[in-house]
Scaffold this active site. Structure first.
Site, mmCIF file in Angstrom:
data_model
loop_
_atom_site.group_PDB
_atom_site.id
_atom_site.type_symbol
_atom_site.label_atom_id
_atom_site.label_comp_id
_atom_site.label_asym_id
_atom_site.label_seq_id
_atom_site.Cartn_x
_atom_site.Cartn_y
_atom_site.Cartn_z
ATOM 1 N N HIS A 306 0.852 -1.199 0.000
ATOM 2 C CA HIS A 306 0.000 0.000 0.000
ATOM 3 C C HIS A 306 0.883 1.242 0.000
ATOM 4 O O HIS A 306 1.951 1.248 0.612
ATOM 5 C CB HIS A 306 -0.907 0.021 1.247
ATOM 6 C CG HIS A 306 -2.071 0.946 1.099
ATOM 7 N ND1 HIS A 306 -1.959 2.300 1.340
ATOM 8 C CD2 HIS A 306 -3.330 0.730 0.703
ATOM 9 C CE1 HIS A 306 -3.128 2.871 1.109
ATOM 10 N NE2 HIS A 306 -3.985 1.938 0.716
ATOM 11 N N ASP A 363 -8.025 -5.071 -0.504
ATOM 12 C CA ASP A 363 -8.479 -5.910 -1.627
ATOM 13 C C ASP A 363 -8.159 -7.379 -1.464
ATOM 14 O O ASP A 363 -8.602 -8.196 -2.269
ATOM 15 C CB ASP A 363 -7.825 -5.394 -2.926
ATOM 16 C CG ASP A 363 -8.340 -4.013 -3.282
ATOM 17 O OD1 ASP A 363 -7.513 -3.095 -3.426
ATOM 18 O OD2 ASP A 363 -9.566 -3.843 -3.340
HETATM 19 C C1 SDX Z 1 -6.024 0.270 -3.123
HETATM 20 O O1 SDX Z 1 -4.205 4.698 -2.011
HETATM 21 C C2 SDX Z 1 -5.177 4.094 -1.479
HETATM 22 O O2 SDX Z 1 -5.642 4.458 -0.409
HETATM 23 C C3 SDX Z 1 -5.755 2.955 -2.269
HETATM 24 C C4 SDX Z 1 -6.814 2.117 -1.581
HETATM 25 C C5 SDX Z 1 -8.092 2.888 -1.362
HETATM 26 O O3 SDX Z 1 -8.829 2.538 -0.439
HETATM 27 O O4 SDX Z 1 -8.389 3.783 -2.206
HETATM 28 O O5 SDX Z 1 -6.335 1.659 -0.329
HETATM 29 C C6 SDX Z 1 -7.191 0.902 -2.424
HETATM 30 O O6 SDX Z 1 -5.732 0.630 -4.233
HETATM 31 C C7 SDX Z 1 -5.201 -0.753 -2.371
HETATM 32 C C8 SDX Z 1 -3.980 -1.241 -3.206
HETATM 33 C C9 SDX Z 1 -4.475 -2.327 -4.164
HETATM 34 N N1 SDX Z 1 -3.376 -2.715 -5.091
HETATM 35 C C10 SDX Z 1 -2.780 -3.904 -5.016
HETATM 36 O O7 SDX Z 1 -3.011 -4.758 -4.147
HETATM 37 C C11 SDX Z 1 -1.781 -4.162 -6.142
HETATM 38 C C12 SDX Z 1 -0.476 -4.739 -5.557
HETATM 39 N N2 SDX Z 1 0.179 -3.675 -4.789
HETATM 40 C C13 SDX Z 1 1.225 -2.921 -5.448
HETATM 41 O O8 SDX Z 1 1.026 -2.697 -6.806
HETATM 42 C C14 SDX Z 1 1.702 -1.709 -4.648
HETATM 43 O O9 SDX Z 1 1.900 -2.144 -3.371
HETATM 44 C C15 SDX Z 1 0.864 -0.450 -4.626
HETATM 45 C C16 SDX Z 1 0.549 0.045 -5.988
HETATM 46 C C17 SDX Z 1 -0.389 -0.668 -3.852
HETATM 47 C C18 SDX Z 1 1.693 0.607 -3.891
HETATM 48 O O10 SDX Z 1 2.787 0.859 -4.679
HETATM 49 P P1 SDX Z 1 3.851 1.995 -4.261
HETATM 50 O O11 SDX Z 1 3.446 2.721 -3.048
HETATM 51 O O12 SDX Z 1 4.146 2.803 -5.483
HETATM 52 O O13 SDX Z 1 5.045 1.167 -3.821
HETATM 53 P P2 SDX Z 1 6.237 0.707 -4.767
HETATM 54 O O14 SDX Z 1 5.690 0.235 -6.070
HETATM 55 O O15 SDX Z 1 7.244 1.815 -4.779
HETATM 56 O O16 SDX Z 1 6.810 -0.570 -3.987
HETATM 57 C C19 SDX Z 1 7.843 -0.448 -3.048
HETATM 58 C C20 SDX Z 1 8.614 -1.778 -3.178
HETATM 59 C C21 SDX Z 1 9.076 -2.071 -4.619
HETATM 60 O O17 SDX Z 1 10.188 -2.922 -4.510
HETATM 61 P P3 SDX Z 1 11.700 -2.246 -4.578
HETATM 62 O O18 SDX Z 1 11.716 -1.366 -5.830
HETATM 63 O O19 SDX Z 1 11.832 -1.453 -3.298
HETATM 64 O O20 SDX Z 1 12.634 -3.429 -4.662
HETATM 65 O O21 SDX Z 1 7.742 -2.862 -2.817
HETATM 66 C C22 SDX Z 1 7.565 -3.715 -3.943
HETATM 67 C C23 SDX Z 1 7.946 -2.906 -5.177
HETATM 68 O O22 SDX Z 1 8.400 -3.766 -6.226
HETATM 69 N N3 SDX Z 1 6.154 -4.076 -3.963
HETATM 70 C C24 SDX Z 1 5.683 -5.302 -4.238
HETATM 71 C C25 SDX Z 1 4.295 -5.219 -4.082
HETATM 72 N N4 SDX Z 1 3.959 -3.958 -3.736
HETATM 73 C C26 SDX Z 1 5.111 -3.262 -3.673
HETATM 74 N N5 SDX Z 1 6.309 -6.450 -4.595
HETATM 75 C C27 SDX Z 1 5.519 -7.525 -4.804
HETATM 76 N N6 SDX Z 1 4.178 -7.524 -4.652
HETATM 77 C C28 SDX Z 1 3.531 -6.386 -4.309
HETATM 78 N N7 SDX Z 1 2.225 -6.378 -4.165
#
Ligand code: SDX
Length: 422
Positions: A306, A363
């Protein structure tokens, strides 16, 4: 004496006020940054940038706190109903029993959707994703309700709120009815909002339809948990579109499109598809954890991580408990739930996830309940949109009432410098 931040550029010092919110969050107020320094900030994805002040929702990602208008989400999920929470979010205070009853009745007055909207619906192929239909139909509502909202007129704003809450629910279910080839249902003004959702979705003319209180209660709670979440991607979109003084339906339609993405609200559908794939591949959760950690592999563990929560998403905790209760009460044995539990347990123990503070989000478990209630997977994000609607309305209303300027971020240009076109 209020705190300030000093910025030194090329030996020159600039001082900026520090703004403090009611929960002691602090921000550097850079409204005058470019005038004073000639520089702008650069922050892709706005990970460090506040777009507005707001009195609607407070969340603390480190502590896993979520409050709507000061009320804890745990308290609201246990003691309120969805329309009560919708009123609270939009108008700022809990409604009395009389006001709530009037709100529900006023919504009922607007649940008829212009019959001509059906010809728009007919234009979609049966295979169209419900979120694409919902975005288009929501925008189309403007054509049948062209008078724009006078946000400074309390009665006009209240009527627009009731109209949006009433019509959006109906057209959201029409997306499913269309894909199933069923006739469109109409709202039954003798029944409640959430019960009507199930009827609008599943009642067929040939036989009576009964909804269990367990199902109504579970859905009501899920809608509350999805109702608002401060400046998430879709809500920021609604505020951005509304800041140009585009109408409420047009702004909500843009929010639906933003929510559709699998990184945002589309994640609940992606979680179920991921869990089903793991189940169909023998339940090998380790293989999928490895894929999620592999930088060469675009696969992410859907429902995990998140932007703000670097602790458990408080909604995920409530939904996980509700999933157990609903499946038990309905006597549903779902192997997918076992896969979800196994995946969660493994991820929470895994260094990659722990070091990045990746926890289950809203989710991760919601789709398991929707599935137990018979809602098809491609309708999961529509469920999210129905829950999020009062939050979008509340945030749009606040932005317009605060007379916020049109949203127009800056950029840093990195393309070609001047060249002659021969
Ligand atoms: C919602 O914003 C809100 O409030 C949203 C929400 C709402 O109520 O409106 O809460 C609803 O959208 C919840 C999120 C639903 N999405 C998912 O479940 C999709 C999977 N999650 C990821 O795509 C991700 O965690 C996000 C998009 C939710 C957040 O991404 P960020 O904040 O941009 O974080 P990031 O991509 O910079 O990740 C940081 C690190 C990275 O690794 P490094 O580059 O540090 O090595 O964490 C890793 C990412 O690769 N990472 C994941 C991951 N989420 C982050 N690796 C594997 N699986 C994941 N799910």
């Amino acid at each position: 004496m209020s705190k300030t931040a000093i910025l030194e550029i090329d030996g020159k010092k600039y001082e900026f006020p520090i703004f403090k919110g009611s929960e002691n969050e602090e921000a550097i107020d850079i409204k005058k940054l470019r005038d004073l320094t000639g520089l702008v900030t650069l922050d892709p994805g706005y990970k460090n940038s506040g777009s507005c002040t707001s009195e609607i929702t407070f969340l603390d990602g480190e502590l896993g706190i979520l409050r709507y208008r000061g009320y804890a989400i745990e308290d609201l999920a246990a003691n309120a109903n969805f329309l009560e929470v919708s009123y609270l979010l939009i108008f700022g205070e809990k409604p009395t029993a009389e006001i709530l009853e009037k709100f529900e009745n006023d919504i009922r007055k607007h649940t008829l959707v212009n019959e001509e909207m059906k010809s728009i619906l007919d234009g979609f192929p049966k295979t169209a994703h419900p979120m694409g239909i919902l975005a288009a139909m929501t925008s189309a509502l403007t054509s049948f309700n062209p008078k724009s909202v006078d946000v400074d007129n309390e009665k006009d704003m209240y009527c627009a709120v009731c109209k949006t809450m009433g019509k959006f629910l109906v057209i959201a279910t029409w997306t499913f009815r269309k894909n199933m080839g069923y006739p469109m249902n109409y709202y039954d003004n003798t029944k409640g909002y959430v019960e009507n959702f199930m009827r609008l979705m599943f009642e067929i003319p040939t036989e009576p339809y009964k909804v269990s209180q367990t199902v109504i209660d579970a859905l009501d709670k899920l809608f509350i948990l999805h109702a608002d979440h401060e400046q998430n991607c879709s809500t920021s979109t609604v505020r951005m579109v509304g800041s140009s003084h585009a109408g409420l339906f047009a702004s909500i339609s843009a929010g639906v499109s933003a929510l559709w993405g699998p990184l945002h609200g589309g994640a609940n559908q992606a979680v179920l598809e991921m869990l089903e794939e793991i189940h169909n591949n023998g339940g090998d959760t380790d293989k999928y954890l490895a894929k999620a950690k592999d930088k060469e592999d675009p696969f992410r563990l859907m429902g995990f991580g998140h932007r703000v929560y670097k602790n458990f998403d408080p909604r995920a905790k409530i939904i996980k408990k509700a999933a157990n209760e609903v499946l038990e009460t309905l006597g549903v044995e779902d192997p997918i739930l076992e896969i979800a539990r196994k995946l969660e347990a493994a991820a929470l123990e895994d260094e990659y996830f722990k070091s990045r503070n990746l926890y289950p989000n809203v989710d991760f478990y919601s789709g398991i309940i929707y599935r137990a209630l018979g809602i098809p997977t491609d309708m999961f994000t529509v469920m999210f949109a129905i829950g999020r609607l009062p939050g979008w309305i509340a945030q749009w209303k606040e932005m317009r009432e605060n007379k916020e300027p049109i949203g127009r971020p800056r950029q840093i240009y990195t393309g070609s410098t001047l060249r002659e076109f021969k």
